[in-house]
Design a protein around this motif. Structure first.
Motif, PDB file in Angstrom:
ATOM      1  N   VAL A 178       0.820  -1.229   0.000  1.00  0.00           N
ATOM      2  CA  VAL A 178       0.000   0.000   0.000  1.00  0.00           C
ATOM      3  C   VAL A 178       0.849   1.272   0.000  1.00  0.00           C
ATOM      4  O   VAL A 178       0.314   2.374  -0.085  1.00  0.00           O
ATOM      5  CB  VAL A 178      -0.998   0.069   1.180  1.00  0.00           C
ATOM      6  CG1 VAL A 178      -2.093  -0.934   1.032  1.00  0.00           C
ATOM      7  CG2 VAL A 178      -0.316  -0.090   2.500  1.00  0.00           C
ATOM      8  N   GLY A 179       2.172   1.116   0.110  1.00  0.00           N
ATOM      9  CA  GLY A 179       3.040   2.292   0.033  1.00  0.00           C
ATOM     10  C   GLY A 179       3.337   2.924   1.376  1.00  0.00           C
ATOM     11  O   GLY A 179       3.861   4.035   1.433  1.00  0.00           O
ATOM     12  N   LEU A 183       0.666   7.932  -7.258  1.00  0.00           N
ATOM     13  CA  LEU A 183       0.574   7.180  -6.005  1.00  0.00           C
ATOM     14  C   LEU A 183      -0.759   7.476  -5.321  1.00  0.00           C
ATOM     15  O   LEU A 183      -1.431   6.583  -4.811  1.00  0.00           O
ATOM     16  CB  LEU A 183       1.742   7.543  -5.086  1.00  0.00           C
ATOM     17  CG  LEU A 183       1.836   6.777  -3.767  1.00  0.00           C
ATOM     18  CD1 LEU A 183       2.068   5.286  -4.008  1.00  0.00           C
ATOM     19  CD2 LEU A 183       2.961   7.316  -2.899  1.00  0.00           C
ATOM     20  N   ARG A 184      -1.166   8.757  -5.361  1.00  0.00           N
ATOM     21  CA  ARG A 184      -2.439   9.151  -4.745  1.00  0.00           C
ATOM     22  C   ARG A 184      -3.614   8.488  -5.468  1.00  0.00           C
ATOM     23  O   ARG A 184      -4.567   8.044  -4.835  1.00  0.00           O
ATOM     24  CB  ARG A 184      -2.569  10.677  -4.783  1.00  0.00           C
ATOM     25  CG  ARG A 184      -3.577  11.202  -3.806  1.00  0.00           C
ATOM     26  CD  ARG A 184      -3.646  12.695  -3.798  1.00  0.00           C
ATOM     27  NE  ARG A 184      -5.006  13.138  -3.575  1.00  0.00           N
ATOM     28  CZ  ARG A 184      -5.634  13.091  -2.414  1.00  0.00           C
ATOM     29  NH1 ARG A 184      -5.029  12.617  -1.369  1.00  0.00           N
ATOM     30  NH2 ARG A 184      -6.876  13.512  -2.290  1.00  0.00           N
ATOM     31  N   GLN A 232      -3.731   5.016  -4.354  1.00  0.00           N
ATOM     32  CA  GLN A 232      -4.257   4.903  -2.987  1.00  0.00           C
ATOM     33  C   GLN A 232      -5.782   4.878  -2.958  1.00  0.00           C
ATOM     34  O   GLN A 232      -6.383   4.227  -2.105  1.00  0.00           O
ATOM     35  CB  GLN A 232      -3.773   6.084  -2.139  1.00  0.00           C
ATOM     36  CG  GLN A 232      -2.388   5.870  -1.571  1.00  0.00           C
ATOM     37  CD  GLN A 232      -1.892   7.122  -0.885  1.00  0.00           C
ATOM     38  OE1 GLN A 232      -2.462   8.201  -1.016  1.00  0.00           O
ATOM     39  NE2 GLN A 232      -0.812   6.974  -0.165  1.00  0.00           N
ATOM     40  N   LEU A 245     -11.583  11.076  -0.326  1.00  0.00           N
ATOM     41  CA  LEU A 245     -11.310  10.377  -1.590  1.00  0.00           C
ATOM     42  C   LEU A 245     -12.467  10.378  -2.592  1.00  0.00           C
ATOM     43  O   LEU A 245     -12.305   9.900  -3.705  1.00  0.00           O
ATOM     44  CB  LEU A 245     -10.912   8.923  -1.293  1.00  0.00           C
ATOM     45  CG  LEU A 245      -9.637   8.701  -0.469  1.00  0.00           C
ATOM     46  CD1 LEU A 245      -9.526   7.266  -0.019  1.00  0.00           C
ATOM     47  CD2 LEU A 245      -8.414   9.098  -1.256  1.00  0.00           C
TER      48      LEU A 245
END
Lengths: 255, 277
Positions: A48-49, A73-74, A77, A106
């Motif tokens: 998941v980073g 990356l966002r 996510q 989100l």
């Protein structure tokens, strides 16, 4: 699709993950089993980073999240939900605000839709009349379910569960297992579940992967897991203290 | 005998090696800490300059830091003013047979030094400790990781509102501390030394210039920056459960206090050199 290639993670001199390779197809549920401290949660956090790998690549829908830009990356996510081992609910917020958190950050849903979705998710995990309570007012099992509701609220494509049934009673464990199956069936959610609960693992898994000393030592269906000759896997699924897996020497000597 | 000497030499070498390793690790750990501190503080300023300040959270932090710190500031500064008046009055009475310039000495002491420093000490103990404990607890219970997975940058969500609130509230609290302290001094001067309020206010205001006020006010901004940046950094760096939170909180308060007192000297010297005094 989630693809992990040659993943290694080292903390100081300690090598936690060694050349881990795995592939999870869309809509598939894989269960990762293994002893405590063998690197299962670290593997999830890498995917998941939350932790940067020492080497190797992690692809989420063909985007390498170890090398991509912050924007990419966002975006990745948004496709991921995470159920934490200890729930990790925000102490200062109510349960309703906790579950709504991801929906506000989100998604573009309006407040009415958010409220409706929060109620739906709490209902799905079997929580009623707790919206106005703070996490400290809930039992461990209720917190766990609220954490699950938070992770599924914004309907991510992939959900990662870090021991979702630990600390729950057998009935609630089965409810959570059914919920994971239902999410896969109805929403085609891809799941990676870390658990020690073999009953739940056999029920929900399309494939079971075993990590031992930071390496993948087994990858097969639940049926293959039941019938395997791999001594490490056999010892783990049977829960035996005798076998190739090194247990605490002191306890052995006491015997 | 020869064997004993060999053992002693081996022990001494081992000790020297361990000491050297420990020193190197300490230097590395210190430099790593400074780097992380600079990185996080820089990131916080980046979000502030970008205008990405969570308003609701900032407002609630301002209430927490400003309004809820006010009673303790009121008490400490009021009694500081009173004791200053008592001491100055006694000293000047012993020297000149009457209490003279009580208001002047008290005003300068409070506005230049005691107001900003005492307020910073109270805020470091109350607000700085709370910030570190809160962020530290969030760190050890994986709430910071949870924020990240929910698409929220922990520095932006937690550090930015606290930074903005502390940098606005500490100077404001300092102004109140100065005023309350001067009133505390007034009560003692009027009742214990039979000096009329008009004389007292004359003493306080006659020699005070805008630069005097600015001297303390400017310092309070720097103190706020020190307290909040250290508190946030220590919180984000917390490791190791409840014990770790305790250690981080103690370290945060102690580091802030030492840095406030040390920087006070250098800031005062700099402001005096610039003619702001």
């Amino acid at each position: 699709m989630i693809k992990v290639q040659g993943l290694c993670k080292q903390f100081g001199l300690k090598r936690v993950l060694r050349d881990v390779n795995l592939e999870v197809k869309d809509g598939e549920t894989i269960v990762i089993i293994g002893q405590s401290g063998t690197g299962k949660s670290i593997l999830l956090k890498n995917i998941v980073g939350l932790i940067k790998p020492t080497s190797g690549s992690i692809f989420i829908d063909n985007v390498d999240i170890t090398k991509c830009s912050k924007t990419e990356l966002r975006e990745s996510q948004k496709k991921m939900g995470y159920v934490f081992q200890e729930s990790a609910l925000f102490d200062s917020l109510t349960i309703e605000e906790n579950v709504a958190f991801g929906l506000r950050t989100l998604t573009d849903l309006d407040e009415d839709e958010i409220k409706k979705r929060v109620m739906q998710c709490l209902d799905m995990v079997g929580l009623k009349n707790v919206e106005g309570l703070k996490p400290s007012e809930l039992s461990g099992g209720m917190k766990k379910r609220a954490g699950l509701a938070r992770a599924i609220a914004y309907q991510p494509k992939n959900i990662f569960y870090d021991e979702p049934t630990t600390g729950l009673d057998p009935i609630m464990t089965d409810v959570i297992s059914d919920l994971i199956i239902s999410l896969r069936k109805h929403l085609k959610i891809t799941s990676i579940v870390v658990t020690h609960d073999m009953k739940s693992a056999y029920k929900i898994a399309d494939r079971i992967i075993m990590l031992y000393k930071g390496e993948v030592v087994f990858n097969g269906t639940p049926e293959e897991t039941r019938r395997t000759d791999n001594a490490v896997v056999r010892q783990f699924v049977e829960g035996s203290s005798r076998g190739p897996i090194e247990t605490d020497r002191t306890f052995r000597e006491m015997e | 005998m020869v064997n004993e000497n060999i053992v002693k030499i081996a022990k001494a070498r081992r000790l020297a090696r361990k000491t050297a390793k420990f020193s190197l690790e300490s230097v590395y750990s210190f430099l790593n800490g400074v780097g992380l501190y600079a990185n996080r503080t820089g990131e916080t300023f980046f979000w502030i300059l970008k205008g990405q300040i969570p308003l609701k959270s900032t407002m609630s932090q301002m209430v927490e830091m400003g309004w809820r710190s006010f009673p303790i500031i009121l008490l400490t500064s009021f009694f500081t003013g009173m004791v200053l008046a008592l001491q100055v009055g006694t000293s000047t009475a012993n020297l000149f047979n009457e209490p003279v310039y009580v208001g002047t000495i008290l005003g300068f002491s409070l506005v230049l030094e005691l107001g900003p420093v005492l307020t910073a000490v109270v805020v470091a103990g109350r607000v700085g400790a709370a910030i570190t404990a809160e962020i530290g607890t969030m760190k050890v219970t994986e709430q910071l990781d949870a924020l990240y997975t929910l698409g929220t940058n922990p520095v932006k969500y937690l550090a930015v509102p606290r930074f903005v609130s502390c940098i606005l509230m500490l100077p404001l609290l300092t102004v109140f501390a100065n005023i309350i302290g001067i009133y505390g001094g007034l009560i003692v001067t009027v009742h214990s030394w039979d000096v009329s309020p008009a004389v007292y206010w004359g003493d306080v205001l006659d020699f005070m210039e805008i630069g005097t006020f600015l001297h303390g006010f400017i310092k309070s901004f720097f103190f706020a920056f020190i307290i909040v940046s250290i508190a946030c950094h220590k919180g984000f760096s917390t490791e190791g459960g409840a014990e770790g939170v305790g250690k981080a909180t103690t370290s945060s308060v102690m580091t802030s206090l030492v840095l406030v007192l040390v920087s006070d000297y250098f800031l005062s010297a700099l402001l005096m050199a610039l003619g702001i005094d």
